[in-house]
Design a protein around this motif. Structure first.
Motif, PDB file in Angstrom:
ATOM      1  N   GLY A 144      -6.737 -89.144-143.958  1.00 32.45           N
ATOM      2  CA  GLY A 144      -7.439 -90.285-143.526  1.00 32.45           C
ATOM      3  C   GLY A 144      -7.703 -89.923-141.910  1.00 32.45           C
ATOM      4  N   LEU A 145      -7.448 -89.357-140.897  1.00 27.48           N
ATOM      5  CA  LEU A 145      -7.361 -89.019-139.710  1.00 27.48           C
ATOM      6  C   LEU A 145      -8.804 -88.357-139.446  1.00 27.48           C
ATOM      7  N   SER A 146      -9.306 -88.450-138.832  1.00 27.69           N
ATOM      8  CA  SER A 146     -10.179 -87.430-137.291  1.00 27.69           C
ATOM      9  C   SER A 146      -9.415 -86.431-136.786  1.00 27.69           C
ATOM     10  N   PHE A 147     -10.229 -85.849-136.750  1.00 28.91           N
ATOM     11  CA  PHE A 147      -9.727 -84.655-135.074  1.00 28.91           C
ATOM     12  C   PHE A 147      -8.930 -86.106-133.934  1.00 28.91           C
ATOM     13  N   ALA A 148      -9.490 -86.741-133.544  1.00 29.74           N
ATOM     14  CA  ALA A 148      -9.333 -87.629-132.736  1.00 29.74           C
ATOM     15  C   ALA A 148      -8.476 -88.407-133.341  1.00 29.74           C
ATOM     16  N   GLY A 149      -7.995 -89.244-134.345  1.00 31.12           N
ATOM     17  CA  GLY A 149      -7.075 -89.877-134.747  1.00 31.12           C
ATOM     18  C   GLY A 149      -6.339 -88.852-134.571  1.00 31.12           C
ATOM     19  N   TRP A 150      -6.088 -87.398-134.849  1.00 32.58           N
ATOM     20  CA  TRP A 150      -4.682 -86.379-135.237  1.00 32.58           C
ATOM     21  C   TRP A 150      -4.908 -85.808-133.249  1.00 32.58           C
TER      22      TRP A 150
END
Length: 171
Positions: A144-150
């Motif tokens: 559920g997370l994008s690279f930005a979220g990670w």
């Protein structure tokens, strides 16, 4: 006396962990770009900058610990790394919010499309075929997370490690 030695060891371990973590995080991003073929958007590239600045500072913190330079030096370097990671966290939150549509992104969000060939004969074809990614759309989501979220999670953890190491007081 043992508290001082323990605090020094904690600072060295913290410097090692945070530097290794930063290298792993930005190395993963570069791997997804160069091996996985994910062309980063302008905000993705911007999120890497705190790592590029903080990794050499982490190396200095490690060296300051190894050579037993004044404790304040290692502590200050760890604080600077922590601040850099908080900046990275903020950039990640901003980019994640843009991807989820919580707020608008920059009016222009394009990279130089680093996958364009340098072969002059193919340059025009590549310019027509390769489109720079948009900052508004996640290239990939994992759990559920994008690279930005990670990056938000990685930056928070790395900032915590840096600040924890900097806060260890000697006896």
């Amino acid at each position: 006396m043992s508290v001082g030695v323990s605090a020094e060891k904690n600072r060295m371990v913290s410097a090692l962990l945070v530097t290794a973590g930063m290298i792993f995080t930005v190395g993963s991003a570069l791997g997804f770009q160069h091996i996985g073929g994910y062309t980063p958007c302008a905000l993705c590239l911007l999120q890497r900058e705190p790592y590029y600045y903080a990794i050499p500072i982490g190396v200095l913190a490690i060296l300051a610990s190894i050579f037993k330079l004044p404790t304040v030096l290692t502590r200050v370097l760890l604080v600077v790394i922590g601040i850099a990671m908080l900046i990275g966290l903020g950039l990640g939150v901003y980019h994640s919010g843009v991807e989820w549509g919580f707020w608008p992104g920059p009016t222009t969000c394009a990279t130089g499309a680093p996958s364009i060939t340098t072969n002059a004969g193919n340059l025009l074809n590549d310019l027509n075929a390769i489109k720079a990614p948009s900052c508004n759309e996640a290239a990939l989501r994992v759990l559920g997370l994008s690279f930005a979220g990670w990056n938000v999670i990685a930056s928070a953890v790395l900032a915590g490690i840096a600040f924890w190491g900097a806060s260890r007081k000697s006896a």
